[in-house]
Every structure is written in C-alpha cells, then in structure tokens.
Design a protein around this motif. Structure first.
Motif, mmCIF file in Angstrom:
data_model
loop_
_atom_site.group_PDB
_atom_site.id
_atom_site.type_symbol
_atom_site.label_atom_id
_atom_site.label_comp_id
_atom_site.label_asym_id
_atom_site.label_seq_id
_atom_site.Cartn_x
_atom_site.Cartn_y
_atom_site.Cartn_z
ATOM 1 N N SER A 176 -2.846 5.512 -3.795
ATOM 2 C CA SER A 176 -3.576 4.426 -2.772
ATOM 3 C C SER A 176 -4.837 4.333 -3.022
ATOM 4 O O SER A 176 -5.551 5.366 -3.539
ATOM 5 N N ILE A 209 -4.226 -7.065 -10.906
ATOM 6 C CA ILE A 209 -3.460 -5.811 -10.600
ATOM 7 C C ILE A 209 -2.039 -6.094 -10.044
ATOM 8 O O ILE A 209 -1.210 -4.917 -10.870
ATOM 9 N N THR A 213 2.759 -4.472 -12.232
ATOM 10 C CA THR A 213 4.070 -4.186 -11.778
ATOM 11 C C THR A 213 5.057 -3.669 -13.240
ATOM 12 O O THR A 213 5.080 -4.791 -13.524
ATOM 13 N N THR A 220 4.901 -0.260 -8.882
ATOM 14 C CA THR A 220 4.774 -0.814 -8.501
ATOM 15 C C THR A 220 3.532 -0.644 -7.402
ATOM 16 O O THR A 220 3.424 0.382 -7.792
ATOM 17 N N VAL A 221 3.256 -1.952 -7.944
ATOM 18 C CA VAL A 221 1.440 -1.581 -7.428
ATOM 19 C C VAL A 221 1.008 -3.007 -6.528
ATOM 20 O O VAL A 221 1.357 -4.527 -6.429
ATOM 21 N N ASN A 222 0.946 -2.521 -5.326
ATOM 22 C CA ASN A 222 0.958 -3.317 -4.178
ATOM 23 C C ASN A 222 -0.340 -3.832 -3.690
ATOM 24 O O ASN A 222 -0.508 -2.880 -2.605
ATOM 25 N N VAL A 243 -4.576 -1.163 -1.870
ATOM 26 C CA VAL A 243 -3.248 -0.804 -2.730
ATOM 27 C C VAL A 243 -2.306 -0.107 -3.275
ATOM 28 O O VAL A 243 -3.474 1.446 -2.749
ATOM 29 N N MET A 245 0.376 2.118 -4.799
ATOM 30 C CA MET A 245 1.124 2.929 -6.167
ATOM 31 C C MET A 245 2.280 3.070 -6.288
ATOM 32 O O MET A 245 2.234 4.139 -5.225
ATOM 33 N N LEU A 256 -2.093 3.836 -15.789
ATOM 34 C CA LEU A 256 -2.244 2.930 -14.261
ATOM 35 C C LEU A 256 -3.476 2.791 -13.548
ATOM 36 O O LEU A 256 -4.098 2.301 -13.247
ATOM 37 N N GLU A 257 -3.731 5.167 -13.595
ATOM 38 C CA GLU A 257 -4.898 5.046 -12.940
ATOM 39 C C GLU A 257 -6.072 4.051 -13.853
ATOM 40 O O GLU A 257 -7.243 3.550 -13.184
ATOM 41 N N LEU A 260 -6.999 0.620 -13.801
ATOM 42 C CA LEU A 260 -7.835 -0.302 -12.573
ATOM 43 C C LEU A 260 -8.972 0.705 -12.653
ATOM 44 O O LEU A 260 -9.607 -0.610 -12.560
#
Ligand SMILES: [Zn+2]
Length: 365
Positions: A176, A209, A213, A220-222, A243, A245, A256-257, A260
C-alpha cells in the motif's frame, strides 16, 4: 467440535480490542494446555501472540512443523447480538467462524486424535496464533519469521477457497502506497494563474498509476481513496491518493515500486511524495509448496476427498513464511463462505475430513 467452535466464536476477539483478544487467547490456552507447553508473547498495542509446543506421540522427533493461525477477527465487540453463533441447514454461522476460529478447532481436534489413536508423529509441532493478522501482522511478523525459519514446513489454518475448500499454494503480495501531490494555492477567480492545482496534477498521475495494472501477469494497482483541496474557489494546494498494489512475483513488486517512485510532475510547480511499500511479499508457488500440496492431495484421496489448489488475491501470514523459502501450504482450515461478511459460515459436513487431513499431514511430514 461444534460445541468448541461455538465457545470460540462466542468469545469475541476484534484486532483492535487487546483485552478481548487476550480472553480468547486464554480460552485457547486452557483448551490446549493438557497436551501442549504454552507461551505467550507481547503484541504491543494488540493482544498477546501465543505459541503452543504440542505434545504428540512419537519417540524420535526431528525437525519442526509450524502451524499458523490468528486469534483476531474483523468483527467489533458486540457483533454477536446481531450475528449470533447458530446452526442452520448444515452450516454454522457466527463472527470469525470461517476466518478462522473453526480452523483453530480443527487443529486442536487433529492433535487430540493423534494422541488418542497414538499415531506417531516424526516432527515437533508448533501452533502459533497471531493477534494482529487482520490488521497487517506488524507486531507478530518477527515471531512468525523466527519460528518459520526453524521449520521445514508451514501449515496455515486459514479457510480454503470456495465451497469446495481448495487449498492455497500461492497468494498475491500486498503493498500500500500513499501518493501526495503538493501544488500552489491561489484564488480561483482573482489569481488563478499563480496557482498550481494539486488536484489536476494528481488526476494525471492517477492515470499513470492505474495503467501499471497487468491483469494477466497478476498485477493490480488500485487507486482506492482520493482526497484533496479545500474549497471549490481555491486552486488546490494538496491532494493525495491511497493505492493498493497486488503482485504474484517478488520481482514485479520491486519493478512497480521503482515505477511509482519515478513519477515526476507534469506541472513543474507541483511536487510528488510517495510513501509506503510492500506489507506482505507474495507467496510464490515454490517447488517445496507444490510437494506439500501433492502430499495433501494424496492424503485427502485416502479420505475420499479430492483436494485442489488455488491462488488467492489476499494475503496471510503464510506470505511471510513462504517468502523465507519455507514450504507453506495454506487454506487448510474451514470450508465455507462469507469471510468478513455477515453471512460468514462453515459447512458442518466438511469439518471431519479437514480435521483428518490436518492430522494426516502432521503425521506424514
Ligand atoms: Zn484469516
């Protein structure tokens, strides 16, 4: 078993009520103490964690099996008034019954069966119940990892998947993040151009962001919560998004990190600050876990049950143990449905075979 499950469910234990969790821990300790050495560990602002060294038959034991569960539930104290423990149409209902008090009872009865039938067990068996699993396991993680590192297998008493109770051989990792954009406030009418809207900037960033996904890769990135601004006639100085993840692979989490943290503002007058990280690493479907699953499938077949495997999008404490490379089989608890929902229930006619499977696994590993 139904009576014990009822007793456990009627002893409410929400994560955020340490006194209530401690009462439940005491109840479990009293139940298990005739056949285990029980130790508790402080849980910080949560209830106590408890570790039970089981006294099971078997003269020459080597190695250790860690059985993992949690004592806390997502239900606040008093939920029983509207959601009492009850039996109806072949099912048992109540707060925390499926996630995961029934699983704890299955384990206790499996241990009792091994003792009563004098079935030899070749490993030492630990039962660890954490008090903060539903809120991220911050205070129990180190204890879980310490006990897992000294074990050659981890069995997790979380519920199985779906109404057939599939076992869990993989779980997504969960991260998160909070993304805060700072812009420049100004009067939307008198001085619009000297403002830099954090909301407009954030809206553009959210699109970037969300496009991280990749459903087919299990990523998934929500962006789940946004807020920002003060009044409609002010150019917003600040806005933020929370977010969630999820990843199947550890290396995807790192990528992903990095992506971001590499977000740069479109409007140079704005700044972006990222905080957060991965709370639970993914439980990858390792060769060791697959071997455990194959063993469980063989033992279940002896009971006349077809065991299947599944991938879960949610995390458990099994994520931590699997990430250490210790073979971890999850979803061995109750069969039912409605985790965290008012219809939470378990199937009575699957209690016996799940308990027998646990006993057989403890004897065979
Ligand atoms: Zn759970």
């Amino acid at each position: 078993m139904i009576a014990t499950i009822g007793e456990f469910v009627e002893c409410e234990s929400p994560s955020d009520n340490p006194a209530a969790v401690n009462r439940f821990v005491e109840l479990v300790s009293d139940t298990v103490s005739p056949f285990a050495a029980v130790r508790t560990f402080p849980g910080g602002s949560f209830g106590k964690h408890v570790v039970c060294e089981m006294k099971l038959p078997g003269k020459k034991k080597s190695g250790r099996i860690l059985t993992l569960g949690h004592s806390d539930t997502v239900w606040t104290s008093g939920t029983l008034r509207s959601m009492p423990f009850r039996k109806s149409n072949g099912r048992l209902y109540g707060p925390g019954i499926y996630d995961m008090k029934a699983g704890i009872v299955f384990f206790l009865f499996a241990a009792r069966a091994l003792r009563d039938l004098e079935i030899q067990v070749s490993s030492h068996v630990l039962l660890q119940l954490n008090s903060d699993e539903e809120v991220g396991s911050d205070s129990s993680r180190a204890l879980t990892e310490k006990n897992a590192a000294r074990s050659h297998a981890v069995l997790v008493l979380e519920p199985g998947t779906g109404l057939s109770g599939k076992l869990k051989t993989a779980r997504k990792g969960v991260g998160s993040f909070t993304v805060v954009v700072r812009g420049r406030a100004s009067h939307a009418g008198l001085d619009y151009q000297s403002g830099a809207s954090a909301i407009v900037e954030l809206a553009r960033q959210i699109e970037r962001i969300a496009f991280l996904t990749q459903v087919r890769r299990g990523i998934t990135v929500n962006p789940g919560v946004i807020n920002g601004g003060t009044r409609s006639n002010v150019v917003a100085a600040e806005a933020r998004v929370e977010v969630d993840m999820r990843v199947l692979r550890q290396r995807d989490a790192l990528t992903l990190e990095k992506k971001l943290r590499a977000l740069r503002p479109f409007d140079k007058r704005c700044s972006i600050e990222i905080s957060g990280g991965l709370n639970r690493p993914p439980m990858e479907r390792s060769a060791g876990t697959v071997r455990l699953f194959h063993l469980a499938r063989k033992l279940a077949a002896e009971l006349g049950v077809a065991a299947e495997e599944s991938l879960s999008g949610g995390g458990s404490d099994g994520n931590f143990t699997a990430a250490l490379g210790v073979p971890t089989l999850d979803g061995l608890g109750a069969v039912g449905e409605g985790a965290h929902a008012i219809n939470e229930n378990i199937l009575i006619d699957r209690m016996a075979d799940r308990t027998a499977l646990l006993a057989k696994l403890l004897a065979a590993i």
